[in-house]
Design an enzyme around this catalytic site. Structure first.
Site, PDB file in Angstrom:
ATOM      1  N   GLY A 147       0.747  -1.185  -0.062  1.00  0.00           N
ATOM      2  CA  GLY A 147      -0.183  -0.195  -0.255  1.00  0.00           C
ATOM      3  C   GLY A 147       0.890   1.275   0.042  1.00  0.00           C
ATOM      4  O   GLY A 147       1.940   1.158   0.363  1.00  0.00           O
ATOM      5  N   CYS A 192       5.404  -5.948   1.415  1.00  0.00           N
ATOM      6  CA  CYS A 192       5.712  -4.713   1.377  1.00  0.00           C
ATOM      7  C   CYS A 192       5.138  -4.016   2.394  1.00  0.00           C
ATOM      8  O   CYS A 192       5.509  -3.998   3.764  1.00  0.00           O
ATOM      9  CB  CYS A 192       5.270  -4.142  -0.061  1.00  0.00           C
ATOM     10  N   TYR A 193       4.144  -3.021   2.395  1.00  0.00           N
ATOM     11  CA  TYR A 193       3.503  -2.377   3.482  1.00  0.00           C
ATOM     12  C   TYR A 193       3.002  -3.523   4.575  1.00  0.00           C
ATOM     13  O   TYR A 193       3.039  -3.201   5.842  1.00  0.00           O
ATOM     14  CB  TYR A 193       2.498  -1.615   3.106  1.00  0.00           C
ATOM     15  N   HIS A 236       7.847  -7.830  -4.220  1.00  0.00           N
ATOM     16  CA  HIS A 236       6.605  -8.008  -4.613  1.00  0.00           C
ATOM     17  C   HIS A 236       6.299  -9.631  -5.215  1.00  0.00           C
ATOM     18  O   HIS A 236       6.479  -9.531  -6.601  1.00  0.00           O
ATOM     19  CB  HIS A 236       5.812  -7.165  -5.535  1.00  0.00           C
ATOM     20  N   GLU A 269       3.931 -11.086  -6.305  1.00  0.00           N
ATOM     21  CA  GLU A 269       2.815 -11.257  -7.179  1.00  0.00           C
ATOM     22  C   GLU A 269       2.890 -10.696  -8.531  1.00  0.00           C
ATOM     23  O   GLU A 269       2.128 -10.916  -9.416  1.00  0.00           O
ATOM     24  CB  GLU A 269       1.311 -10.694  -6.550  1.00  0.00           C
ATOM     25  N   SER A 289     -17.466  -1.583 -28.324  1.00  0.00           N
ATOM     26  CA  SER A 289     -16.215  -0.798 -28.935  1.00  0.00           C
ATOM     27  C   SER A 289     -15.460  -1.868 -30.041  1.00  0.00           C
ATOM     28  O   SER A 289     -14.748  -1.244 -30.913  1.00  0.00           O
ATOM     29  CB  SER A 289     -15.205  -0.336 -27.787  1.00  0.00           C
ATOM     30  N   GLY A 290     -15.762  -3.165 -29.993  1.00  0.00           N
ATOM     31  CA  GLY A 290     -14.945  -3.976 -30.646  1.00  0.00           C
ATOM     32  C   GLY A 290     -13.878  -4.574 -29.939  1.00  0.00           C
ATOM     33  O   GLY A 290     -13.097  -5.196 -30.367  1.00  0.00           O
ATOM     34  N   GLY A 291     -13.633  -3.924 -28.715  1.00  0.00           N
ATOM     35  CA  GLY A 291     -12.348  -4.297 -27.762  1.00  0.00           C
ATOM     36  C   GLY A 291     -12.909  -5.936 -27.171  1.00  0.00           C
ATOM     37  O   GLY A 291     -13.761  -6.158 -27.196  1.00  0.00           O
ATOM     38  N   VAL A 292     -11.623  -6.272 -26.464  1.00  0.00           N
ATOM     39  CA  VAL A 292     -11.941  -7.663 -25.973  1.00  0.00           C
ATOM     40  C   VAL A 292     -12.926  -7.490 -25.025  1.00  0.00           C
ATOM     41  O   VAL A 292     -13.989  -8.472 -24.860  1.00  0.00           O
ATOM     42  CB  VAL A 292     -10.609  -8.004 -25.272  1.00  0.00           C
ATOM     43  N   ASP A 293     -12.678  -6.332 -23.871  1.00  0.00           N
ATOM     44  CA  ASP A 293     -13.774  -6.533 -22.907  1.00  0.00           C
ATOM     45  C   ASP A 293     -15.189  -6.302 -23.006  1.00  0.00           C
ATOM     46  O   ASP A 293     -16.064  -7.064 -22.656  1.00  0.00           O
ATOM     47  CB  ASP A 293     -13.362  -5.281 -21.742  1.00  0.00           C
ATOM     48  N   THR A 332     -16.561  -7.139 -25.976  1.00  0.00           N
ATOM     49  CA  THR A 332     -17.166  -8.296 -26.485  1.00  0.00           C
ATOM     50  C   THR A 332     -17.486  -9.426 -25.742  1.00  0.00           C
ATOM     51  O   THR A 332     -18.430  -9.964 -25.959  1.00  0.00           O
ATOM     52  CB  THR A 332     -15.942  -8.396 -27.461  1.00  0.00           C
ATOM     53  N   LYS A 383      -7.441  -8.367 -17.588  1.00  0.00           N
ATOM     54  CA  LYS A 383      -7.249  -8.666 -19.083  1.00  0.00           C
ATOM     55  C   LYS A 383      -7.312 -10.119 -19.480  1.00  0.00           C
ATOM     56  O   LYS A 383      -7.863 -10.569 -20.499  1.00  0.00           O
ATOM     57  CB  LYS A 383      -6.523  -7.634 -19.551  1.00  0.00           C
TER      58      LYS A 383
END
Ligand code: XMP
Length: 586
Positions: free
Chosen positions: A53, A80-81, A167, A169, A221-225, A227, A371
């Protein structure tokens, strides 16, 4: 759904959900809760992970944990934090470091703690911190350090309390996945209870529950999300209950509208409409050259078109709700780029849409996914990979790749090359820069790339370096021309972008880059007023990016064809990593 075995305690870090996602990828169900969740609510967990954080533990109002979590049976990993919180709570000392440590570091593991057993000597880890541990709490030992960070990892000698400064992750930490796996399976003794392939059923169930008897309309929009979100709703509710609208802003790439039409036909859309809005977008952008003003104008215009459609009689009765492809990063206010944040806010949280949210008339099936997970879900839904593997394309479209200049200016000779007095956006630390670029006369090469990296560090007046690939004019005869977002220039850029895209697809080079913006720069002469800049990059998440050099023969073929486009006088190659240059020029 059964109880999660792992809970990630959110201390405000932008990577908090990423941790939960990595745990799920390892087959263990994890959820995310606020850092100060009472220990009593977490009693059944096998493990807790306290996230990073932006705060400092010694500051007033910084995120806290319930100290009781450190004395119950669940294992705890601080990151980390999270490390700082553990140290602070248990009697150690955390101080502000003289220097921060950002980026890659080499870890020296001391001993053979099970958490780090997968690590060989000199393993790379990714650090991002200013505060550091000055002394560890009683009962703990240091299990790893780096040259600049004495406490890179610590563990309690008897209790299952562990913490790392780096990190695990993020992808840049070489053995991050193994470290998390060791925590889950060696230390917490988790069982595998989460199959990422099980996601679609519950999402569809959720869609049916939220929609009830209502229908869903989508701005796609034709974008992946959008769609994938649309497809999920289509499957859950059937094609008769879904309406898709694509707003053609006139700022899209060549053939995009037809591509989107074909895409939605292939998905089985029954009701699909294209809203032609090119003229109004161009009018709103008339005479503008500042990147943020352009974005703002586009955002506002989008709002107007969306509200007009939302207020049309067809959707006004209560039987319609709005579907959106908002994904997890879009909901992180501090994450992503500030600009992406701005445009996303415009698109997904505009006033008219905010009202629908308040009325419970919105459905966003992908808000807890990233994504790559969205791509996986799309694949499982059977969406062809040519739709799913598309490169990211910015919301404001070609508008932010068509640079404008209000006045004519000369290129200025410098020791190292030519200064092009057209400003582009860059990023260093957390700050935005807006500066001219330097043009090198030499063609792109590994050497030129090294020179470019050195020059952006040395010369404070620039934030970007390009090299010349081909030109019709000698550089001394080129100048910055006056140019705005006109239909002519957008057409020129669209043609150039299409040439580049075709060569990339035919040669397979498009699979070697994460994104390949093509930029129109108002540099040339009265006859051919523009130049084309090629910007192929590799990236993992868009936050940082590296320049990718192209095979010389491909570049030459591409450049020759680009020079044939009416109005183009030169082809340049961007040699700037991010940072210091952003991926897009604006
Ligand atoms: P930058 O240029 O900030 O871009 O390095 C990082 C990623 O974000 C995309 N991008 C945008 N996406 N609206 C968007 O939806 C925007 O205004 C915007 N600006 C940049 C960019 O294409 C890259 O993938």
């Amino acid at each position: 759904m059964s109880e999660p075995q792992i809970t990630v305690l959110d201390a405000g870090g932008q990577y908090c959900h990423l941790i939960a996602r990595k745990v799920r990828e390892l087959g263990v169900y994890a959820d995310v809760r606020p850092s100060d969740t009472p220990a009593s609510e977490l009693a059944g967990r096998k493990g807790l992970i306290i996230s990073g954080g932006p705060s400092s533990v010694y500051e007033e109002g910084s995120p806290k944990i319930d100290p009781a979590i450190l004395s119950q049976s669940s294992a705890v990993l601080g990151i980390c934090y999270g490390l700082h919180l553990m140290v602070h709570e248990l009697g150690g000392v955390v101080r502000r470091g003289a220097l921060g440590e950002y980026g890659l570091a080499v870890l020296n593991s001391t001993g053979s703690h099970p958490l780090l057993s997968a690590l060989g000597p000199g393993s790379q880890v990714w650090m991002s911190h200013r505060d550091r541990v000055e002394s560890i709490p009683p009962g703990f030992e240091i299990i790893a350090s780096t040259d600049t960070c004495a406490v890179a990892a610590m563990a309690h000698k008897e209790k299952p309390l562990l913490a790392v400064q780096f990190h695990p992750e993020v992808v840049h930490t070489e053995h991050g996945r193994e470290i998390l796996a060791a925590f889950l399976f060696e230390i917490c003794r988790c069982e595998r209870d989460w199959d990422p392939a099980d996601r679609i059923g519950p999402i569809e169930e959720h869609v049916r529950k939220v929609a009830g008897s209502r229908n869903v309309f989508f701005f796609v929009s034709g974008g992946v999300d959008s769609t994938v979100a649309y497809s999920l709703c289509l499957r859950a509710l059937g094609p008769d209950r879904i309406y898709g609208i694509y707003v053609d802003t006139g700022l899209m790439r060549e053939g995009e509208t037809e591509f989107v039409r074909e895409l939605f036909q292939s998905l089985g859309a029954k009701a699909f409409r294209i809203e032609a809005a090119e003229a109004e977008f161009l009018k709103a952008l008339e005479g503008m050259s500042d990147p943020e003003m352009k974005r703002h104008a586009i955002g506002e215009q989008f709002v107007r078109v969306q509200e007009r459609i939302l207020n049309s009689s067809q959707f006004l009765d209560g039987s319609w709700i709005l579907g959106q492809g908002t994904i997890y990063p879009d909901t992180i206010e501090s994450g992503g780029t500030a600009k992406a944040d701005l445009i996303k806010t415009h698109h997904n949280r505009v006033a008219g849409i905010q009202k629908l949210i308040e009325e419970g008339r919105i459905i966003e099936p992908l808000t807890s996914f990233y994504k790559d997970e969205v791509r996986e879900i799309g694949k499982e839904l059977g969406i062809p990979s040519r739709f799913l593997q598309r490169h990211p394309f910015p919301g404001p479209g070609l508008a932010i790749r068509c640079l404008c200049s209000e006045s004519v200016a000369v290129l200025e000779r410098r020791l190292q090359g030519w200064l092009i007095p057209v400003r582009s956006v860059g990023v260093q630390g957390d700050s935005r820069s807006y500066r001219p670029a330097l043009l090198l006369e030499e063609p792109p090469s590994i050497e030129a790339l090294k020179t470019a990296t050195r020059l952006t560090n040395e010369l404070s007046e620039i934030n970007r370096v390009v090299s010349k690939v081909a030109s019709r004019l000698d550089i001394e005869h080129m100048e910055v021309t006056r140019g705005f977002l006109t239909s002519d220039r957008l057409t020129r850029l669209r043609l150039a972008d299409a040439v580049v895209r075709r060569h990339c697809e035919e040669s397979g080079f498009d699979t070697q880059v994460w994104q390949f913006p093509v930029v129109l720069l108002p540099v040339g002469d009265g006859h051919a007023p523009d130049s084309v800049v090629l910007r192929p990059i590799h990236s993992v998440d868009g936050m940082t990016a590296q320049v990718v050099l192209m095979p010389a023969d491909l570049l030459q073929k591409m450049a020759n064809e680009l020079l044939e486009i009416e109005g183009v006088s030169a082809v340049f190659y961007d040699l700037t990593h991010k940072p210091p240059g952003t991926i897009e020029w604006e």
